[in-house]
Design an enzyme around this catalytic site. Structure first.
Site, mmCIF file in Angstrom:
data_model
loop_
_atom_site.group_PDB
_atom_site.id
_atom_site.type_symbol
_atom_site.label_atom_id
_atom_site.label_comp_id
_atom_site.label_asym_id
_atom_site.label_seq_id
_atom_site.Cartn_x
_atom_site.Cartn_y
_atom_site.Cartn_z
ATOM 1 N N TYR A 335 1.208 -1.462 0.213
ATOM 2 C CA TYR A 335 0.139 -0.158 0.138
ATOM 3 C C TYR A 335 0.870 1.029 -0.307
ATOM 4 O O TYR A 335 0.328 2.267 0.268
ATOM 5 C CB TYR A 335 -0.822 -0.074 1.254
ATOM 6 C CG TYR A 335 -2.071 -0.630 1.089
ATOM 7 C CD1 TYR A 335 -3.167 -1.214 -0.290
ATOM 8 C CD2 TYR A 335 -2.853 -1.781 1.561
ATOM 9 C CE1 TYR A 335 -4.250 -2.211 -0.163
ATOM 10 C CE2 TYR A 335 -3.024 -2.966 1.681
ATOM 11 C CZ TYR A 335 -4.148 -2.965 0.826
ATOM 12 O OH TYR A 335 -5.032 -3.714 0.397
ATOM 13 N N GLU A 483 -16.001 -2.373 -0.439
ATOM 14 C CA GLU A 483 -16.024 -1.383 -1.884
ATOM 15 C C GLU A 483 -16.339 -2.865 -2.910
ATOM 16 O O GLU A 483 -15.544 -3.156 -4.066
ATOM 17 C CB GLU A 483 -13.799 -1.851 -1.475
ATOM 18 C CG GLU A 483 -13.553 -1.012 -0.649
ATOM 19 C CD GLU A 483 -12.155 -0.792 -0.374
ATOM 20 O OE1 GLU A 483 -11.618 -1.708 -0.222
ATOM 21 O OE2 GLU A 483 -11.750 0.517 -0.291
ATOM 22 N N LYS A 598 -17.477 -6.712 1.723
ATOM 23 C CA LYS A 598 -16.669 -7.145 1.793
ATOM 24 C C LYS A 598 -16.049 -6.190 3.191
ATOM 25 O O LYS A 598 -15.402 -6.953 4.240
ATOM 26 C CB LYS A 598 -15.220 -5.632 0.730
ATOM 27 C CG LYS A 598 -13.987 -6.268 1.498
ATOM 28 C CD LYS A 598 -12.562 -5.222 0.925
ATOM 29 C CE LYS A 598 -11.818 -5.396 0.580
ATOM 30 N NZ LYS A 598 -10.358 -4.039 0.209
ATOM 31 N N GLN A 599 -16.479 -5.352 3.383
ATOM 32 C CA GLN A 599 -16.158 -4.595 5.323
ATOM 33 C C GLN A 599 -17.081 -4.235 5.599
ATOM 34 O O GLN A 599 -18.012 -3.668 5.055
ATOM 35 C CB GLN A 599 -15.470 -3.965 5.351
ATOM 36 C CG GLN A 599 -15.456 -2.663 4.524
ATOM 37 C CD GLN A 599 -13.596 -2.445 3.985
ATOM 38 O OE1 GLN A 599 -13.309 -3.090 2.893
ATOM 39 N NE2 GLN A 599 -14.282 -1.478 5.025
#
Length: 774
Positions: A335, A483, A598-599
């Site tokens: 990242y 996402e 996803k989250q």
């Protein structure tokens, strides 16, 4: 105490392993790493190299190895490389016999240690003791002590120096590499590298002392991108050698003369010595823990987990400059060492109430990158400040258009994290408002905060769509925190955070009118802000669509049409994968047309905005939790936090343990669906643990300049104690079954109101108040 993943702790201040697992060198290299916000050095063994994920990642060294590759922080040459041969056989954790072993991390002062007794094919056992730390007293300094003791006569060969064979995820970042020997005796060596894209000069300098014996042979040589000392010793049984290495890493983005600066740092360190340097470093950590420590009685594992996560949130946060907190911090290049939305929503809140000066510096970084946000908005056809999804030095967008690969076809996947995930901008307004609320720092508002808030409001004004038929503004073509679902309309999280950002921009505008009219006049002229535009913000605020809880179910739809998608559990959906590495999301992943997240998305909204009743929280938690795949490390801590607020204590405890052990117990993905390497420390999860404990289990909130507590301590915990800073007032808060105790420091500038169960007391400087549980 025996923990999971071969780990143990005795006091909650340290963790150690006595079993070496070669399959976990990615995980253990991160967990046992040292750092100081300027550099992070992975907790690897001194004899290891790039093959074993050795890394020293340094802030503000962003570089693109070649066109089309990711821009990332550099992993610099390793100055602590130290290889030992015993009677001609290389000492290695992967060969010979390990008779005793321990690797430990002392969280109290960030000291790595390793002790191992090893025996090769010929000769007796050899015991090595390795200690290292990244100094907080001098952030450019990395120090190691290596002690070697033989039980029988032995010939010891040492190969040590600077290893320029670095592990780099996105390619070679150094277009040149030059080694130097410095000083009359050539004891001090250095390696200079220059980066490919920006020609940044990075100097790595190293010096070493030896105690215990005189080498019978010493040479200095350069080979395979290394500058090394080769030393041979003839030792008798019981003899010991002690090597102390002093290294400095400096670069031209941070100092005027990195070559001279690194040499001066190393010479000063050598003259000071290991023990004195460690003592100065310990003193720095004592000051840090005095405002950051979380103390838990009754559960030693929870105590360690709390300190582990707070420790990592600290060492990955630059305290020396206005630079971002990377999603993997300084543990590796994953990242890119860049800021995401995690920085404001997960990492920063801890600093608001422990080190507010650090919180300000993080926000000032966003001010420094405001022009980059303006450039992004203009490039995409908008106005104002649209902050980069992935932000480095300048604030220009670093996230690529194509990040994942379709493992079934080999073709790159076009995602829209960098153009549809617009909540990053209102997230920053959220953070700057929390900072202002916690500190009352009007100077920051005048210098930075108001302009940021106004430009974010301007961006939202250019991004909304007016539905004339419905007499409301909407936000369409979005990508929310979940996402997996792209190109959605009216994502609830984005709408509410945008409403928050517009409201606070207008609030600051009114306050500037009253408190700083001259500065407001200057600012209006500088950014060409008119009365008509401010009125437009107010109109959007009045008419922006905010999806409300259903009157019967109390559910809020995550985005338009979410409830019409296939209702299926993540586990059942997973069975449809053709390849386990498939990306689940846009454009054709298995979750795109399913109610699988996803989250946390809507629950993430509840974590930031306190406008919903416990009943609404419980209803939505019950609906969305079983539909969440938890494909992100951000998700468990949010679920733990919302579960505490919803009164679901068993759920809160379960998710707290999951969130707190993501790294320490190696419970995270090392490769993301889509094939991307994802090792390293999950810094946002670390910051999230502070929020679960302080905002969740203690029930800490601020309303009307009063610190409110509504504790829900986990059953094993007998007492919870932590420091808080509120508007320059320093407090210690203690919670247990009997109630709340708040101690105020003598030097506090004023009284602080605290509340428990709707009862409020004022805490004067130097006083202690107690509120009993009703």
């Amino acid at each position: 105490m025996q923990l999971s993943n071969h780990l143990q702790t005795d006091t909650g201040w340290e963790f150690y392993e006595r079993t070496f697992d070669p399959e976990q060198i990615v995980t253990t290299g991160s967990n046992f790493m040292v750092g100081n916000g300027y550099m992070g050095y992975r907790g690897t063994f001194a004899e290891w190299d790039a093959e074993h994920y050795v890394a020293c990642v340094v802030t503000d060294t962003w570089d693109t190895a070649e066109p089309g590759r990711l821009t990332e922080l550099c992993n610099v040459p390793n100055p602590l490389y130290f290889q030992v041969r015993v009677n001609g056989e290389t000492l290695s954790a992967f060969s010979g016999k390990t008779l005793a072993y321990e690797r430990a991390m002392d969280l109290r002062c960030g000291l790595f240690s390793r002790r191992s007794t090893w025996q090769g094919r010929d000769g007796g056992p050899v015991t090595i003791e390795e200690e290292k730390f990244a100094s907080y007293d001098d952030i450019h300094l990395l120090v190691m002590r290596y002690r070697l003791t033989v039980e029988e006569d032995a010939e010891i060969s040492v190969l040590t120096g600077i290893d320029g064979r670095v592990w780099s995820i996105s390619g070679e970042h150094f277009r040149s590499q030059e080694a130097h020997t410095l000083g009359d005796t050539a004891d001090l060596i250095a390696m200079d590298v220059r980066t490919v894209e920006y020609d940044t000069l990075i100097r790595v300098a190293e010096d070493m002392t030896v105690q215990g014996s005189v080498p019978v042979h010493t040479t200095l040589r350069q080979v395979e991108r290394r500058v090394l000392r080769e030393m041979t010793f003839q030792l008798r049984a019981g003899d010991s050698l002690v090597f102390e290495k002093y290294a400095s890493i400096q670069h031209s983005n941070g100092v005027t003369d990195p070559q001279a600066g690194a040499v001066a740092t190393v010479e000063r360190a050598r003259n000071t010595g290991f023990d004195a340097l460690l003592a100065a470093h310990r003193s720095c950590w004592e000051r840090i823990w005095a405002v950051s420590d979380i103390q838990i009685e009754g559960d030693l594992e929870s105590q360690l987990l709390a300190r582990f996560n707070v420790f990592h949130n600290i060492i990955h946060t630059p305290s020396h400059a206005r630079l971002p907190v990377g999603a993997r911090g300084l543990s590796c290049q994953v990242y890119q060492g860049a800021a995401f939305w995690d920085q404001e929503t997960f990492n920063l809140p801890m600093y608001l109430y422990t080190q507010p000066e650090l919180a300000r510096r993080i926000l000032e970084y966003r001010y420094d990158t405001l022009d980059g946000a303006r450039r992004k908005a203009e490039r995409l056809g908008y106005q104002g400040a649209y902050y980069a999804w992935t932000s480095g030095k300048t604030g220009d967008e670093l996230f690529p258009d194509f990040f994942f690969t379709d493992v079934l076809t080999g073709r790159p996947i076009r995602n829209h994290f960098n153009c549809w995930q617009i909540h990053i901008s209102p997230d920053i307004t959220y953070a700057l408002w929390l900072y202002y609320e916690a500190t009352g720092d009007w100077d920051f508002i005048e210098r930075c905060g108001a302009e940021m808030a106004f430009e974010i409001a301007r961006f939202l004004g250019s991004r909304v769509h007016l539905r004339v038929d419905l007499d409301r503004y909407e936000l369409i073509r979005l990508l929310g925190p979940d996402e997996y679902h792209e190109n959605v309309d009216n994502n609830a999280y984005t709408l509410y955070l945008s409403h928050f950002a517009l409201d606070k921009a207008l609030t600051l505008y009114r306050q500037m009118t009253e408190r700083s009219p001259q500065r407001l006049t200057e600012l209006r002229a500088a950014i060409d802000l008119t009365d008509q535009e401010v009125d437009y913000w107010q109109d959007i605020l009045n008419r922006l669509y905010l999806p409300k809880p259903d009157s019967e179910t109390l559910l809020i739809e995550q985005f338009d049409g979410f409830f019409n998608l296939e209702d299926i559990t993540p586990d059942t959906l997973r069975e449809r994968l053709i390849d386990p590495s498939e990306y689940w999301g846009w454009p054709n992943g298995i979750a795109v047309h399913a109610q699988v997240l996803k989250q946390a998305d809507l629950l993430q909204l509840f974590a930031l905005v306190d406008d919903f009743s416990p009943e609404v929280l419980r209803a939505n938690y019950g609906y969305y939790e079983p539909r969440t795949e938890h494909g992100s490390s951000l998700s468990p801590s949010v679920h733990a936090l919302i579960a505490t607020k919803a009164g679901l204590q068993d759920e809160a405890w379960r998710y707290f343990k999951e969130a707190a052990t993501i790294d320490l117990y190696s419970r995270s993905k090392k490769v993301m669906s889509g094939g991307s390497f994802l090792g390293g420390i999950h810094t946002a999860a670390c910051g999230g643990i502070w929020q679960v404990i302080v905002r969740g289990f203690s029930g800490f909130e601020i309303h009307d300049n009063t610190l409110h507590f509504q504790p829900h301590l986990p059953t094993p915990w007998q007492r919870l104690r932590f420091p808080l800073t509120y508007r320059d007032n320093h407090l210690w808060v203690t919670l247990d079954d009997e109630g709340l105790v708040v101690e105020a420091q003598e030097r506090n500038p004023g009284t602080v109101n605290v509340a428990l169960d709707q009862r409020t007391l004022a805490v004067a400087p130097g006083k202690t108040v107690r509120l009993a549980t009703v």
